[in-house]
Design a protein around this motif. Structure first.
Motif, mmCIF file in Angstrom:
data_model
loop_
_atom_site.group_PDB
_atom_site.id
_atom_site.type_symbol
_atom_site.label_atom_id
_atom_site.label_comp_id
_atom_site.label_asym_id
_atom_site.label_seq_id
_atom_site.Cartn_x
_atom_site.Cartn_y
_atom_site.Cartn_z
ATOM 1 N N ASP A 35 15.923 3.917 -0.634
ATOM 2 C CA ASP A 35 15.120 4.763 -1.552
ATOM 3 C C ASP A 35 13.784 3.797 -1.455
ATOM 4 O O ASP A 35 13.935 2.546 -2.177
ATOM 5 C CB ASP A 35 15.740 5.009 -2.757
ATOM 6 N N ARG A 36 12.664 4.615 -1.556
ATOM 7 C CA ARG A 36 11.526 3.634 -1.872
ATOM 8 C C ARG A 36 10.652 4.578 -3.017
ATOM 9 O O ARG A 36 9.414 4.034 -3.252
ATOM 10 C CB ARG A 36 10.563 3.694 -0.468
ATOM 11 N N ARG A 37 11.234 5.058 -3.641
ATOM 12 C CA ARG A 37 10.784 6.102 -4.716
ATOM 13 C C ARG A 37 11.509 5.399 -6.197
ATOM 14 O O ARG A 37 11.869 4.414 -6.130
ATOM 15 C CB ARG A 37 10.525 7.681 -4.714
ATOM 16 N N PHE A 38 11.483 6.424 -6.934
ATOM 17 C CA PHE A 38 12.032 6.297 -8.198
ATOM 18 C C PHE A 38 13.577 5.960 -8.363
ATOM 19 O O PHE A 38 14.239 5.779 -9.408
ATOM 20 C CB PHE A 38 11.595 7.211 -9.233
ATOM 21 N N GLY A 39 14.253 6.534 -7.094
ATOM 22 C CA GLY A 39 15.590 6.163 -7.357
ATOM 23 C C GLY A 39 16.182 4.727 -6.715
ATOM 24 O O GLY A 39 17.313 4.709 -6.913
ATOM 25 N N TYR A 40 15.242 4.067 -6.623
ATOM 26 C CA TYR A 40 15.823 2.677 -6.063
ATOM 27 C C TYR A 40 16.477 1.929 -7.145
ATOM 28 O O TYR A 40 17.685 1.403 -6.681
ATOM 29 C CB TYR A 40 14.072 1.628 -5.877
ATOM 30 N N PRO A 41 16.223 2.087 -8.487
ATOM 31 C CA PRO A 41 17.249 1.218 -9.461
ATOM 32 C C PRO A 41 18.399 1.877 -9.398
ATOM 33 O O PRO A 41 19.685 1.126 -9.650
ATOM 34 C CB PRO A 41 16.494 1.521 -10.596
ATOM 35 N N LEU A 42 18.501 3.393 -9.369
ATOM 36 C CA LEU A 42 19.853 3.679 -9.280
ATOM 37 C C LEU A 42 20.673 3.746 -8.158
ATOM 38 O O LEU A 42 21.868 3.191 -8.185
ATOM 39 C CB LEU A 42 19.576 5.470 -9.450
ATOM 40 N N PRO A 83 0.857 -1.509 0.139
ATOM 41 C CA PRO A 83 0.007 0.053 -0.095
ATOM 42 C C PRO A 83 0.959 1.364 0.032
ATOM 43 O O PRO A 83 0.265 2.316 -0.471
ATOM 44 C CB PRO A 83 -0.809 -0.100 1.312
ATOM 45 N N ARG A 84 1.975 1.158 0.512
ATOM 46 C CA ARG A 84 2.962 2.325 0.517
ATOM 47 C C ARG A 84 3.297 2.841 -1.118
ATOM 48 O O ARG A 84 3.773 1.966 -1.767
ATOM 49 C CB ARG A 84 4.151 2.080 1.257
ATOM 50 N N PRO A 85 3.227 4.008 -1.429
ATOM 51 C CA PRO A 85 3.271 4.343 -2.722
ATOM 52 C C PRO A 85 4.851 4.618 -3.041
ATOM 53 O O PRO A 85 5.331 5.020 -2.301
ATOM 54 C CB PRO A 85 2.481 5.657 -2.923
ATOM 55 N N GLY A 86 5.104 4.127 -4.301
ATOM 56 C CA GLY A 86 6.639 4.279 -4.650
ATOM 57 C C GLY A 86 7.118 2.943 -5.446
ATOM 58 O O GLY A 86 6.897 1.741 -4.878
ATOM 59 N N PHE A 87 7.708 3.217 -6.575
ATOM 60 C CA PHE A 87 8.430 2.423 -7.164
ATOM 61 C C PHE A 87 9.520 1.367 -6.403
ATOM 62 O O PHE A 87 9.309 0.031 -6.205
ATOM 63 C CB PHE A 87 9.134 2.741 -8.368
ATOM 64 N N GLY A 88 10.083 1.867 -5.613
ATOM 65 C CA GLY A 88 11.198 1.490 -4.730
ATOM 66 C C GLY A 88 10.352 0.555 -3.806
ATOM 67 O O GLY A 88 10.877 -0.736 -3.252
#
Length: 215
Positions: free
Chosen positions: A156-163, A51-56
């Motif tokens: 990171d739990r947002r879009f910085g996860y892959p980086l 439920p937590r929003p974010g790609f990461g």
């Protein structure tokens, strides 16, 4: 096989239908308002609700749910062919690399805006400088050891996860490699590059990760 998912009911049948033998799909439903979870279950995937929003956040939830020694990540929007997962996971399974990224090769009708490609090229150049790995793409299809990735303690739990994954792997001395994969026409509009808001949010997340891991 971790598939972060936000409203991908149209793409999931094709993606899950092309999953190669030996790859167990884990679809992480990151707050979908469509029938993504039901479709994923119908096609035999394990569904994890995050439920937590974010790609990461979605990637991490899938990672903690996985049990295989080698874990793969891939977008669930049909822009990448699951049938090519063995070429990404193969070097990790063979002990030849610790992290493998799929370098996207544009196919007919693929949706990769020029501004996104240019930004990716600049980012890849910086990753080459920081990690010493011969990278040309922050590829969304990737594979690595599950236990080793958990040990990196990505924050990171947002879009910085892959980086952050690549930066921490490089700092830890991982052998990072790249193989080519086809980049196809995705189903629906991208949450990252499909809108100005999504693009700016992703840039902000990645700049923050770069600053936090400054070298």
């Amino acid at each position: 096989m971790v598939l972060p998912c936000l409203n991908e009911e149209a793409a999931l049948p094709w993606v899950l239908g092309r999953m190669p033998p030996g790859f167990r799909p884990i679809v992480v439903d990151n707050g979908s308002t469509d029938e993504s979870a039901r479709v994923a279950t119908k096609f035999g995937a394990t569904v994890v609700a995050e439920p937590r929003p974010g790609f990461g956040a979605a990637c991490h939830a899938g990672l903690t749910a996985a049990t295989a020694d080698v874990v793969c990540f891939m977008d669930a929007d049909a822009s990448l062919d699951p049938g090519q997962l063995p070429r990404v996971a193969g070097p990790v399974r063979a002990g030849e690399a610790d992290l493998v990224l799929g370098r996207r090769v544009l196919g007919p009708g693929s949706s990769w805006p020029v501004h996104a490609r240019l930004g990716n090229a600049v980012l890849a150049r910086e990753l080459r400088r920081r990690t010493g790995a011969d990278l040309h793409d922050l590829g969304p299809m990737r594979a690595c050891g599950r236990a080793a990735l958990l040990a990196l303690e990505l924050a990171d739990r947002r879009f910085g996860y892959p980086l952050e994954m690549v930066l921490r792997a490089g700092a830890a001395g991982w052998r990072i490699a790249e193989v080519e994969v086809d980049y196809l026409a995705r189903t629906g509009r991208s949450k990252v590059t499909g809108t100005v808001r999504g693009t700016l949010r992703t840039i902000g997340d990645m700049r923050r990760v770069m600053a936090d891991r400054a070298v």
